[in-house]
Design a protein around this motif. Structure first.
Motif, PDB file in Angstrom:
ATOM      1  N   ALA A 123       0.777  -1.154  -0.057  1.00  0.00           N
ATOM      2  CA  ALA A 123      -0.021   0.051  -0.221  1.00  0.00           C
ATOM      3  C   ALA A 123       0.908   1.295   0.042  1.00  0.00           C
ATOM      4  N   ASN A 124       2.037   1.212   0.295  1.00  0.00           N
ATOM      5  CA  ASN A 124       3.024   2.355   0.428  1.00  0.00           C
ATOM      6  C   ASN A 124       3.846   2.600  -0.765  1.00  0.00           C
ATOM      7  N   SER A 125       3.813   1.694  -1.817  1.00  0.00           N
ATOM      8  CA  SER A 125       4.408   1.674  -2.888  1.00  0.00           C
ATOM      9  C   SER A 125       3.996   2.719  -4.028  1.00  0.00           C
ATOM     10  N   THR A 126       4.920   3.418  -4.723  1.00  0.00           N
ATOM     11  CA  THR A 126       4.496   4.409  -5.688  1.00  0.00           C
ATOM     12  C   THR A 126       4.647   3.998  -7.105  1.00  0.00           C
ATOM     13  N   ALA A 127       4.246   4.669  -7.787  1.00  0.00           N
ATOM     14  CA  ALA A 127       4.532   4.591  -9.491  1.00  0.00           C
ATOM     15  C   ALA A 127       4.777   5.878  -9.968  1.00  0.00           C
TER      16      ALA A 127
END
Length: 495
Positions: A123-127
């Motif tokens: 849930a904390n990963s970003t793109a």
């Protein structure tokens, strides 16, 4: 006690020095605090993913279902729905990883398995988006791109409808997304991102007159730019999937209808759509959902998303009118089927150009697409005699080719376009590169040709494999009975 005071003063002095350094160089502050997703961008992308799903189920399913005979309505609905479910699982297992990660020595053509089963994604990963320092949650990006992967093979169904085994459709879908869709999507859309390019470009500028440092920095910048799919490296533009989705599926559909063969009675018996009411409902849902498809492809809720939205309005309207009036002139009567077919042709054509062209350019593109696609779906189709049941090639492939090549023209700021993006000229902010007609259009043509060859040849091989394993076509008796009962044991209507 003295040691304690000195220690505290040392910490305070270090903190003060860091604060001064960060204030002097904002880049340090940015490096110290990774960008966080904006709530508005996230909400827009969540909405866009749902809109693209709406395009497919129920939009595409109803659009296609209404165009076939009533005895095959349920089979088309089932095929489209099951393709969506099947590809959604494949996407999170290995499709996302193959499309949007580095592929080592094969990186120009396909990604790797570093994110198979979504390893390392939470849930904390970003793109990255298309703006420096702007990100969205990676899970949102995965879901959005999933819907593209789901709708593309579903489009192919329209070319081989009413005579293809359900088992063949399922097996072909698994093979096709793996060996055709994921590589094309990687070649067109995979890149290192704006921040990686900006950081490398800043290092080149910081090297100054130090020849060794400058050479090393330039080599790093070249490596970052090379960390991209082949078509992206060529400089080809595809905002929302003209090559990846429409040309890709359209040529696969044409190959499919040639390999599977014509429907029994094609050209001898009337095969009218059984419910143009359903087709209109499906077309309307496609148009609504397409705003997520095009405007959502900007990945941010900003002015470019608004540009893609207005272009999706006007190009579609222009193409619907164009097809309607051309057909009216040619056949003497304007038809609902012509109007909705034109609308879809306009949606297809504007897809690659939606975030690059201006509204007036998009209107012209829609007018051209409506007329040209009508000719391909009538005159050209009749001349060659192929049985593309629902005109997947004539609308999606031809419309996609028109839109892809036109993108290289309409992106020109002199024609109202936004210009070709440049992340190096002013590292850290997006600027516009000088427009050159020949390189821009040649890059688009190369992208179109590679997609046609990769998908056309790849699809032919996969159809033959499926034919050997499970057989492509139902028996003549089952085809005459209708695939609703023959394949699924149920009817769309029990009246």
């Amino acid at each position: 006690m003295i040691r304690s005071l000195l220690s505290r003063w040392g910490v305070a002095a270090l903190a003060l020095a860091c604060a001064v350094a960060i204030q002097a160089d904002p880049a340090l502050a940015q490096a110290a605090t990774p960008p966080k997703p904006n709530a508005g961008d996230t909400a827009w992308m969540l909405t866009s993913a749902l809109l693209v799903l709406l395009m497919t189920v129920p939009g595409l399913a109803l659009f296609y279902g209404g165009l076939v005979r009533s005895k095959n309505m349920l089979s088309v609905l089932t095929q489209v729905f099951v393709i969506v479910a099947l590809v959604a699982i494949i996407w999170v297992v290995y499709g996302y990883s193959l499309t949007f990660t580095g592929g080592g020595g094969l990186n120009a053509y396909i990604g790797g398995f570093s994110k198979a089963f979504l390893i390392g994604v939470d849930a904390n990963s970003t793109a990255a988006t298309f703006s420096n320092g702007v990100v969205i949650p990676e899970l949102v990006y995965i879901a959005f791109q999933m819907t593209f992967a789901c709708i593309t093979p579903a489009l192919i169904v329209g070319a081989i409808a009413e005579r293809t085994k359900f088992s063949a459709v399922v097996l072909f879908t698994v093979l096709w997304v793996t060996f055709v869709y994921f590589p094309i999507a990687h070649m067109v859309w995979y890149w290192a991102g704006p921040d990686a390019i900006a950081d490398a470009a800043k290092a080149v500028a910081a090297a100054g007159s130090d020849a060794a440092a400058k050479a090393a920095a330039e080599a790093k910048l070249a490596a970052v730019k090379a960390d991209a799919g082949l078509i992206y490296q060529w400089g080809a533009l595809d905002f929302a999937g003209g090559t990846v989705v429409h040309i890709n599926a359209g040529i696969a559909g044409l190959v499919g209808c040639l390999v599977v063969g014509k429907r029994i009675g094609y050209g001898k018996e009337l095969m009218p759509p059984h419910s143009l009411v359903m087709t209109l409902i499906g077309a309307a849902l496609l148009w609504v959902g397409w705003f997520g498809f095009n405007a959502g492809s900007n990945l941010e809720a900003n002015g470019t998303a608004a540009l893609a939205m207005i272009n999706t309005f006007v190009a579609t309207a222009a193409a619907a009118l164009s097809w309607l009036f051309v057909e009216w002139a040619a056949k003497g009567k304007p038809s609902l089927l012509g109007a909705v077919s034109g609308a879809v042709a306009g949606l297809v054509a504007v897809t690659p150009a939606s975030g690059f062209a201006g509204p007036m350019g998009s209107i012209v593109l829609g007018l051209v697409a409506g007329g040209v696609c009508f000719v391909f779906c009538s005159t050209v189709k009749n001349a060659f005699g192929y049985d593309d049941s629902l005109d997947v090639f004539g609308i999606h492939c031809v419309g996609g080719i028109l839109g892809a090549i036109a993108t290289g023209i309409l992106v020109n700021t002199a024609l109202g376009g936004v210009g070709i993006p440049d992340y190096e000229a002013k590292p850290g902010e997006l600027s516009v590169a000088a427009y050159e007609f020949a390189p821009a259009v040649i890059a688009q043509i190369k992208a179109v040709l590679l997609t046609l060859v990769w998908s056309g040849v790849g699809s032919f091989v996969l159809y033959k494999i499926v034919d050997v394993v499970v057989g492509l076509r139902v028996s003549p008796d089952r085809e005459r009975e209708g695939l609703d009962l023959a394949d699924h044991g149920e009817r769309a209507y029990n009246l």
